[in-house]
Design a protein around this motif. Structure first.
Motif, PDB file in Angstrom:
ATOM      1  N   LEU A  93      38.202  32.949  49.980  1.00 53.89           N
ATOM      2  CA  LEU A  93      39.418  33.542  49.422  1.00 53.89           C
ATOM      3  C   LEU A  93      40.357  32.467  48.884  1.00 53.89           C
ATOM      4  CD1 LEU A  93      40.354  36.357  51.979  1.00 53.89           C
ATOM      5  CD2 LEU A  93      39.330  36.622  49.724  1.00 53.89           C
ATOM      6  N   ALA A  96      38.930  31.167  45.634  1.00 51.86           N
ATOM      7  CA  ALA A  96      39.119  32.116  44.540  1.00 51.86           C
ATOM      8  C   ALA A  96      40.579  32.171  44.102  1.00 51.86           C
ATOM      9  CB  ALA A  96      38.644  33.504  44.977  1.00 51.86           C
ATOM     10  N   GLY A  97      41.487  32.047  45.063  1.00 50.29           N
ATOM     11  CA  GLY A  97      42.902  32.043  44.708  1.00 50.29           C
ATOM     12  C   GLY A  97      43.282  30.823  43.883  1.00 50.29           C
ATOM     13  N   LEU A 102      40.710  35.633  42.250  1.00 48.64           N
ATOM     14  CA  LEU A 102      40.771  36.483  43.445  1.00 48.64           C
ATOM     15  C   LEU A 102      40.809  37.952  43.035  1.00 48.64           C
ATOM     16  CD1 LEU A 102      41.026  36.471  46.541  1.00 48.64           C
ATOM     17  CD2 LEU A 102      43.508  36.423  46.257  1.00 48.64           C
ATOM     18  N   HIS A 106      36.782  41.427  46.684  1.00 49.85           N
ATOM     19  CA  HIS A 106      36.575  40.214  47.482  1.00 49.85           C
ATOM     20  C   HIS A 106      37.430  40.275  48.752  1.00 49.85           C
ATOM     21  CE1 HIS A 106      36.354  35.496  47.430  1.00 49.85           C
ATOM     22  NE2 HIS A 106      35.932  36.028  48.561  1.00 49.85           N
ATOM     23  N   TRP A 169      47.127  31.742  47.692  1.00 44.74           N
ATOM     24  CA  TRP A 169      45.890  31.355  48.374  1.00 44.74           C
ATOM     25  C   TRP A 169      46.145  30.583  49.662  1.00 44.74           C
ATOM     26  CZ3 TRP A 169      45.774  26.154  49.101  1.00 44.74           C
ATOM     27  CH2 TRP A 169      46.543  25.371  48.250  1.00 44.74           C
TER      28      TRP A 169
END
Length: 415
Positions: A93, A96-97, A102, A106, A169
């Motif tokens: 996560l 992805a952030g 994101l 997910h 994130w």
């Protein structure tokens, strides 16, 4: 205080407690952040609520097989594997952030899988505590476990809010680091956490699961708690949701509502500190009955005066005895359960207790919509009183003695 000092010299328990306190703060912080991030991405209240619902679903779904696993495999490896998976999931996560990719699917998948990890971890952890803590120190150990939960509840939301304000994130990166800390500390445990050796015929997981459930249902005390636990969790959590929803609809600010939760968290910590003293002096059966009725005197002020300070004081007073009840019941359950069954008995009991919790917001919202605030609160109070009669009328609950006499109860259970 001598029990706390004796327990603090137990290296394995201290390592386990510190590692899981760090991880618990991170996990609760992520559960606080999940709905906020999901709502920011979609604007959907339903999807925002889905993250926490999926996490609870993952926990409940994993508990029963996790109990079988904890009684068959090395508990340290189970706990480290769950922590390692948590590192990878929350790091995904965070990554992805940072990359700006994101997505809500997910987030929801991670919420579900981290719930599964928490469900796998819980029975193994309690079995590990049973292995490293003497029976006479179990109430203190589980009281410290209760303190850990309340500390995490107190710290996680403000910390998550601050980190989320810096970067979307960042809370997930910090949670990944908390799981990593747990993984490292679990590697420092010295005790042998392997289950009791078994030389009999090959067993099937389904048979093991039934064996644990049969043990719980065959003991009158456990049987009563298996009925009372989920019902009282449903009513008390619904009361809490009604109180918070009334504050929101009444125009209370987020700061005021946060203060209510903070006061409840502080009261829980104080209650956890007092818990060993109470458990030693009050017979466990009477303490259980006292806990069952403890929220009733607080219903009337919550119903008539839905103000932040009144609700905070009521919930705080209600939380004072809660850690002693949870620690006393949990310690007695562990003390009289044969070591080979601890994981399955814990998983079965925890699964039963959690089974009704997802329905608490539904019950609260339905009563609040159909009856109004005051009537909804009083109705839940009457239902809580009816549920409290279950342990009150049970001789098997009322007769449970103080910890000093638990050995007398443990002998028939072991047989």
């Amino acid at each position: 205080m001598s029990s706390y000092r004796a327990l603090s010299r137990n290296h394995d328990f201290t390592v386990l407690w510190i590692g899981q306190t760090i991880s618990e703060v991170g996990s609760r912080m992520s559960m606080f952040v999940f709905p906020l991030v999901t709502f920011a991405l979609t604007g959907s209240v339903l999807l925002a609520a889905a993250a926490e619902a999926l996490h609870l679903l993952g926990v409940a779904g994993a508990l029963l097989p996790a109990g079988v696993l904890a009684d068959r495999r090395d508990r340290r490896r189970i706990m480290r594997a769950a922590s390692a998976v948590g590192v990878l999931l929350y790091a995904s996560l965070a990554g992805a952030g940072i990359a700006g990719t994101l997505t809500v699917p997910h987030l929801l998948v991670v919420a579900l899988l981290t719930g599964v990890g928490a469900g796998l971890f819980a029975p193994a952890e309690l079995s590990a505590v049973r292995a490293v803590v003497p029976t006479d120190q179990l109430p203190t150990a589980l009281s410290q476990h209760q303190a850990r939960l309340h500390v995490a509840a107190l710290v996680s939301a403000p910390l998550g809010g601050v980190l989320l304000g810096i970067a979307r994130w960042l809370p997930f990166a910090v949670d990944a680091a908390s799981y990593l800390a747990s993984w490292v500390l679990l590697g420092r445990l010295r005790a042998d956490l392997s289950p009791t050796p078994y030389d009999g015929p090959r067993r099937r997981p389904g048979h093991d699961l039934v064996e644990g459930a049969r043990f719980v249902w065959s003991r009158p005390f456990f049987r009563v708690l298996t009925i009372w636990g989920p019902l009282t969790n449903l009513m008390v959590n619904a009361l809490f949701f009604v109180a918070v929803l009334r504050l929101i609809s009444g125009g209370s600010s987020a700061l005021q509502i946060g203060l209510v939760e903070a006061i409840a968290g502080v009261a829980g910590i104080v209650g956890a500190v007092l818990a060993p003293w109470l458990i030693d002096r009050v017979p466990t059966g009477r303490l259980t009955v006292l806990i069952a009725w403890s929220f009733l005197p607080l219903v009337v002020p919550m119903a008539l005066w839905p103000e932040p300070l009144v609700v905070a004081a009521a919930l705080g007073l209600g939380m004072l005895l809660n850690p002693a009840g949870n620690a006393g019941i949990g310690s007695y359950r562990v003390a009289i359960t044969p070591p080979a069954l601890v994981g399955r008995v814990q998983a079965t009991s925890q699964f039963a207790s959690m089974s009704t919790m997802p329905f608490a917001p539904v019950l609260a919202g339905t009563l609040l919509t159909t009856l109004g605030g005051t009537a909804a609160t009083l109705t839940l109070g009457l239902l809580t009183a009816a549920v409290a009669l279950i342990p009150t009328l049970s001789a098997s609950v009322r007769s449970v003695p103080r910890p000093a006499a638990w050995d007398v109860c443990a002998a028939p259970a072991a047989a």
